[in-house]
Design a protein around this motif. Structure first.
Motif, short mmCIF file in Angstrom:
data_model
loop_
_atom_site.label_atom_id
_atom_site.label_comp_id
_atom_site.label_asym_id
_atom_site.label_seq_id
_atom_site.Cartn_x
_atom_site.Cartn_y
_atom_site.Cartn_z
N LYS A 164 0.86 -1.20 0.00
CA LYS A 164 0.00 0.00 0.00
C LYS A 164 0.89 1.25 0.00
O LYS A 164 0.55 2.26 -0.61
CB LYS A 164 -0.92 0.01 1.23
CG LYS A 164 -1.88 -1.17 1.28
CD LYS A 164 -3.18 -0.87 0.59
CE LYS A 164 -3.99 -2.10 0.23
NZ LYS A 164 -4.50 -2.87 1.35
N LYS A 208 2.00 2.11 -3.42
CA LYS A 208 0.92 2.71 -4.22
C LYS A 208 0.58 4.12 -3.74
O LYS A 208 0.27 5.00 -4.52
CB LYS A 208 -0.32 1.81 -4.14
CG LYS A 208 -1.30 2.08 -5.24
CD LYS A 208 -2.51 1.18 -5.13
CE LYS A 208 -3.60 1.70 -6.06
NZ LYS A 208 -4.92 1.34 -5.64
N ARG A 209 0.60 4.29 -2.42
CA ARG A 209 0.23 5.59 -1.85
C ARG A 209 1.23 5.97 -0.75
O ARG A 209 0.95 5.84 0.45
CB ARG A 209 -1.19 5.52 -1.30
CG ARG A 209 -1.78 6.86 -0.94
CD ARG A 209 -3.25 6.77 -0.65
NE ARG A 209 -4.06 6.77 -1.84
CZ ARG A 209 -4.42 7.87 -2.52
NH1 ARG A 209 -4.05 9.06 -2.10
NH2 ARG A 209 -5.15 7.78 -3.60
N PRO A 210 2.41 6.44 -1.15
CA PRO A 210 3.47 6.72 -0.16
C PRO A 210 3.10 7.79 0.86
O PRO A 210 3.64 7.81 1.96
CB PRO A 210 4.65 7.18 -1.03
CG PRO A 210 4.08 7.50 -2.37
CD PRO A 210 2.86 6.67 -2.53
N ALA A 211 2.15 8.66 0.50
CA ALA A 211 1.78 9.75 1.41
C ALA A 211 1.00 9.25 2.63
O ALA A 211 0.74 10.01 3.55
CB ALA A 211 0.94 10.79 0.67
#
Lengths: 290, 177
Positions: B73, B76-79
């Motif tokens: 995850k 895909k969504r490092p933030a």
């Protein structure tokens, strides 16, 4: 209770009963699922039909080189996904513009409701203590009392509270100071008026104060919805003027075996499912880092 | 800091000049008329960076401290995580022309639920990871407001880099030139 009834009367006038949500909730609670009824409902609602089509032809469900029409899409998605699409759309209508009393932006209350639904379903699936579909609906509707608080107190009702003032037992104290009741009690009264199943009304009523095991009304469904409320807060999906001023009941933490690792896993999973859903509904990917 | 993620493309402001950063979201911009905003931080932390000479700014809204919870995850969504989002924020600003020694860095959020009793400490673990990453990389926080149990909205216009926090309709300046 007279004033609560008056308030609920007012609220019912402004927010007509969510007939479709109540019907789907009844199907899930009773276990008597009517697929034909659900299909009819989808076929007569333009927004839901569009969402079914998009989902059926998405990367997750579609087949490369083939486009499914609405009837094929309904068959392809299956009852669980269809129920969710219906509930997500109808709850969006219900919660649209709600949450002003808590300083929430448009759609924030809906985001929190769907986040709670997804978290409740996730917890119910992993702990196997209640039916995930029922947990989903109860999580979705747990904060409908905030609609009544909007009606009673209007926009930004809690803005005068000193940020450093922390209520000992949680933000529901502030609601009781102003209204004599809190949003959970109001939500249960509203749910009863809308003829939602008793078990879901009880989960709404007690979602901030789940009865302890052995106490009257104790139900694992309530515990799951209570825990889901915190997963939603930590996911940052619906933080209003009430902030994080709520307490996680120790007996729920223990009975559902919620620890740091499981909570973080559920926060990530809830947010991921929410983003997928948001993208499916809007039909496009949002701007971001992915 | 790890440099595994591709740098972000600069974001453009909407018609009203705003760039809204959602939960687990990140943006970088060199649009001098843009205002970066992230709403209602609870236990999550919002980080702003600003180079006043290059007029480059960025904002991150992360949820959790460590990506090891779910590396897939995070890819895909490092933030979503501090340890993947913060490096991406800085790297993207550097690629756009910002310089580390000029950077003004602010943070807000990291609130806790009531009576956590050390069981989860989502907000404080987020705060600890933020400080640890900054300390390791010789980055100084210019200003921050974290902790408590309130909601905070973080705002930064790129015109002058002033960082403000809003809570319950009241606004206060966290950092100004």
């Amino acid at each position: 209770m007279g004033s609560v009834e008056t308030l609920i009367d007012k609220c019912v006038k402004l927010s007509p009963a969510p007939v479709v949500i109540a019907r789907v909730a009844s199907m899930l609670s009773s276990g008597e699922y009517n697929s034909k009824e659900l299909e009819d409902l989808i076929m007569t609602d333009e927004a839901i039909s569009a969402s079914v089509l998009r989902t059926a032809n998405s990367a997750a469900y579609g087949v490369p080189g083939r486009v499914f029409d609405l009837r094929e899409g309904i068959v392809r998605l299956g009852s669980k996904t269809l129920r969710r699409i219906v509930l997500e759309h109808k709850s969006s209508e219900l919660f649209d513009g709600a949450g002003e009393a808590y300083g929430l932006r448009r759609q924030d209350l809906w985001r929190g409701s769907v986040g709670g639904a997804l978290a409740a379903e996730l917890i119910a699936e992993s702990r196997k203590v209640c039916e995930p579909g029922v947990a989903y609906v109860a999580g979705l509707l747990r904060d409908i009392g905030k609609l009544a608080v909007d009606v009673a107190l209007g926009a930004d009702a809690f803005r005068d509270i000193d940020p450093d003032e922390t209520p000992e037992r949680g933000f529901t104290e502030q609601e009781r100071l102003r209204l004599g009741v809190d949003h959970a009690e109001l939500g249960a009264a509203l749910a009863k008026r809308w003829n939602l199943p008793d078990r879901i009304c009880a989960a709404i009523h007690h979602h901030h104060r789940p009865p302890e095991p052995g106490e009257t009304g104790a139900d694992p469904l309530i515990d799951v919805v209570h825990a889901a409320d915190f997963i939603t807060l930590w996911s940052g999906l619906c933080i209003g003027d009430d902030g994080l001023q709520y307490q996680l009941a120790p007996h729920v933490r223990e009975s559902l075996k919620i620890d740091r690792a499981s909570a973080e896993h559920e926060i990530v999973e809830t947010m991921t499912r929410f983003r997928d859903l948001e993208e499916a509904i809007s039909g496009h990917s949002e701007q971001g880092a992915a | 800091m790890s440099m595994t993620q591709t740098a972000l493309k600069p974001s453009q402001a909407d018609a009203k000049g705003g760039i809204t950063i959602g939960v687990a979201d990140i943006a970088i911009t060199n649009d001098p008329n843009a205002t970066l905003v992230t709403y209602a931080l609870g236990s999550c932390i919002g980080v702003t960076i600003y180079d006043p000479i290059a007029k480059i700014g960025g904002m991150l809204h992360f949820m959790l401290p460590l990506s090891k919870v779910n590396p897939d995850k995070a890819a895909k969504r490092p933030a979503m995580f501090a340890d993947t989002g913060i490096p991406l924020l800085f790297r993207s600003a550097y690629e756009l022309g910002a310089q580390k020694e000029r950077m003004i860095v602010c943070a807000a959020g990291g609130a806790e639920i009531l009576n956590d009793d050390g069981h989860f400490r989502v907000g404080s673990r987020n705060r600890t990871m933020l400080r640890k990453l900054f300390w390791k990389n010789n980055i100084l926080l210019s200003a921050d407001e974290t902790g408590g149990n309130i909601s905070r909205t973080l705002v930064m216009p790129l015109s002058d880099g002033t960082v403000s926090i809003r809570n319950r309709g009241k606004e206060k300046t966290l950092w100004a030139a």
